[in-house]
Design a protein around this motif. Structure first.
Motif, mmCIF file in Angstrom:
data_model
loop_
_atom_site.group_PDB
_atom_site.id
_atom_site.type_symbol
_atom_site.label_atom_id
_atom_site.label_comp_id
_atom_site.label_asym_id
_atom_site.label_seq_id
_atom_site.Cartn_x
_atom_site.Cartn_y
_atom_site.Cartn_z
ATOM 1 N N LYS A 246 -9.565 -1.306 8.088
ATOM 2 C CA LYS A 246 -8.906 -1.795 7.499
ATOM 3 C C LYS A 246 -8.107 -0.674 7.216
ATOM 4 N N THR A 247 -6.343 -0.777 7.888
ATOM 5 C CA THR A 247 -5.276 -0.037 7.478
ATOM 6 C C THR A 247 -4.722 -0.009 6.156
ATOM 7 N N TYR A 248 -4.992 1.559 5.373
ATOM 8 C CA TYR A 248 -4.066 1.078 3.655
ATOM 9 C C TYR A 248 -3.205 1.876 3.672
ATOM 10 N N ASN A 249 -1.949 1.470 3.097
ATOM 11 C CA ASN A 249 -1.044 2.428 2.892
ATOM 12 C C ASN A 249 -1.710 3.867 2.248
ATOM 13 N N ARG A 250 -1.231 5.011 2.530
ATOM 14 C CA ARG A 250 -1.589 5.890 2.012
ATOM 15 C C ARG A 250 -0.484 5.950 0.783
ATOM 16 N N ASN A 251 0.340 5.879 0.975
ATOM 17 C CA ASN A 251 0.493 5.903 -0.401
ATOM 18 C C ASN A 251 -0.092 4.836 -1.573
ATOM 19 N N GLU A 252 -0.189 3.824 -1.126
ATOM 20 C CA GLU A 252 -0.653 3.114 -2.490
ATOM 21 C C GLU A 252 -2.074 3.578 -2.894
ATOM 22 N N VAL A 253 -3.101 4.492 -2.075
ATOM 23 C CA VAL A 253 -4.193 5.149 -2.022
ATOM 24 C C VAL A 253 -3.634 6.173 -2.757
ATOM 25 N N ASP A 254 -2.554 7.403 -2.526
ATOM 26 C CA ASP A 254 -2.324 8.906 -3.121
ATOM 27 C C ASP A 254 -1.163 8.470 -4.938
ATOM 28 N N LYS A 255 -1.033 7.531 -4.546
ATOM 29 C CA LYS A 255 -0.422 6.603 -5.747
ATOM 30 C C LYS A 255 -0.641 7.284 -7.586
ATOM 31 N N LYS A 256 -1.945 7.352 -7.697
ATOM 32 C CA LYS A 256 -2.398 7.948 -9.007
ATOM 33 C C LYS A 256 -2.407 8.968 -8.952
ATOM 34 N N THR A 257 -2.946 9.884 -7.962
ATOM 35 C CA THR A 257 -2.948 11.839 -8.118
ATOM 36 C C THR A 257 -1.852 12.597 -7.645
ATOM 37 N N ASP A 258 -1.270 11.835 -6.835
ATOM 38 C CA ASP A 258 0.187 12.109 -5.452
ATOM 39 C C ASP A 258 -0.497 12.976 -4.780
ATOM 40 N N ASN A 259 -1.976 13.414 -4.473
ATOM 41 C CA ASN A 259 -2.783 13.763 -3.317
ATOM 42 C C ASN A 259 -3.617 13.362 -3.008
ATOM 43 N N ILE A 260 -3.712 13.320 -1.555
ATOM 44 C CA ILE A 260 -4.278 11.983 -1.001
ATOM 45 C C ILE A 260 -6.031 12.754 -0.984
ATOM 46 N N TYR A 261 -5.889 13.993 -0.897
ATOM 47 C CA TYR A 261 -7.258 14.845 -0.663
ATOM 48 C C TYR A 261 -8.001 14.371 -2.237
ATOM 49 N N GLU A 262 -7.546 14.492 -3.178
ATOM 50 C CA GLU A 262 -7.986 14.440 -4.171
ATOM 51 C C GLU A 262 -8.410 12.752 -4.871
ATOM 52 N N ALA A 263 -7.552 11.708 -4.150
ATOM 53 C CA ALA A 263 -7.737 10.053 -4.329
ATOM 54 C C ALA A 263 -8.775 9.954 -3.478
ATOM 55 N N ILE A 264 -9.117 10.955 -1.971
ATOM 56 C CA ILE A 264 -10.014 10.537 -1.066
ATOM 57 C C ILE A 264 -11.328 10.772 -1.549
ATOM 58 N N SER A 265 -10.988 12.171 -2.548
ATOM 59 C CA SER A 265 -12.338 13.119 -3.451
ATOM 60 C C SER A 265 -13.061 11.782 -4.246
ATOM 61 N N ILE A 266 -12.116 11.145 -5.149
ATOM 62 C CA ILE A 266 -12.672 10.639 -6.054
ATOM 63 C C ILE A 266 -13.042 9.114 -5.382
ATOM 64 N N VAL A 267 -12.628 8.227 -4.206
ATOM 65 C CA VAL A 267 -12.372 7.852 -3.654
ATOM 66 C C VAL A 267 -14.615 7.838 -3.171
ATOM 67 N N SER A 268 -14.355 9.035 -2.835
ATOM 68 C CA SER A 268 -15.750 9.237 -1.931
ATOM 69 C C SER A 268 -17.512 9.278 -2.973
ATOM 70 N N LYS A 269 -16.696 9.541 -4.256
ATOM 71 C CA LYS A 269 -17.949 9.881 -5.435
ATOM 72 C C LYS A 269 -18.091 8.667 -5.872
ATOM 73 N N ARG A 270 -17.540 7.721 -5.745
ATOM 74 C CA ARG A 270 -17.835 6.148 -6.142
ATOM 75 C C ARG A 270 -18.446 5.982 -5.310
ATOM 76 N N SER A 271 -17.859 6.158 -4.151
ATOM 77 C CA SER A 271 -18.702 5.463 -2.382
ATOM 78 C C SER A 271 -20.506 5.510 -2.427
ATOM 79 N N GLU A 272 -20.531 7.092 -3.374
ATOM 80 C CA GLU A 272 -22.284 7.495 -2.735
ATOM 81 C C GLU A 272 -22.609 6.720 -3.983
ATOM 82 N N GLN A 273 -21.890 6.961 -5.403
ATOM 83 C CA GLN A 273 -22.561 6.002 -6.614
ATOM 84 C C GLN A 273 -23.003 4.409 -5.728
ATOM 85 N N ILE A 274 -21.884 3.742 -5.269
ATOM 86 C CA ILE A 274 -22.060 2.669 -5.100
ATOM 87 C C ILE A 274 -23.368 1.899 -4.098
ATOM 88 N N ASN A 275 -23.281 2.823 -3.196
ATOM 89 C CA ASN A 275 -24.218 3.188 -2.109
ATOM 90 C C ASN A 275 -25.461 3.351 -3.311
#
Length: 111
Positions: free
Chosen positions: A15-44
């Motif tokens: 699914k394609t997501y709006n980049r602005n929605e993903v990085d809205k909370k951090t104003d940094n797409i790399y930081e947002a992806i890092s946070i999501v990645s860490k949570r993904s590892e926890q879920i996995n």
């Protein structure tokens, strides 16, 4: 498990997501992806642990490798977990729904 997998509305396929929605909370797409990645590892890890526990209930320990046992319950459990959304999709959905807690550490602020 923290995440209720059955009730999740996470995407089951790409699914394609709006980049602005993903990085809205951090104003940094790399930081947002890092946070999501860490949570993904926890879920996995949680899903894997849960699956192993459920499959152990059906395990039959046999010394003979020639015999293969087909256990319908075990197959159904495996199929259920295969049909679940992937960990990264669940993590991203949690992120977009403000269900992930994160904070900046002192070392992050100094950089």
């Amino acid at each position: 498990m923290n995440t209720n997998l059955k009730d999740s509305n996470a995407a089951l396929s790409t699914k394609t997501y709006n980049r602005n929605e993903v990085d809205k909370k951090t104003d940094n797409i790399y930081e947002a992806i890092s946070i999501v990645s860490k949570r993904s590892e926890q879920i996995n890890s949680e899903v894997k642990r849960e699956l192993i526990e459920k499959l152990e209930e059906f395990a039959t320990h046999n010394d003979s490798l020639n015999e293969v046992f087909e256990n319908k319950e075990q197959i159904e459990v495996s199929k259920f977990y295969e049909r679940l959304p992937k960990a990264h999709a669940l993590a991203l959905q949690e992120w977009l729904e403000d269900k992930i807690y994160y904070r900046k550490t002192d070392s992050d602020l100094e950089a």
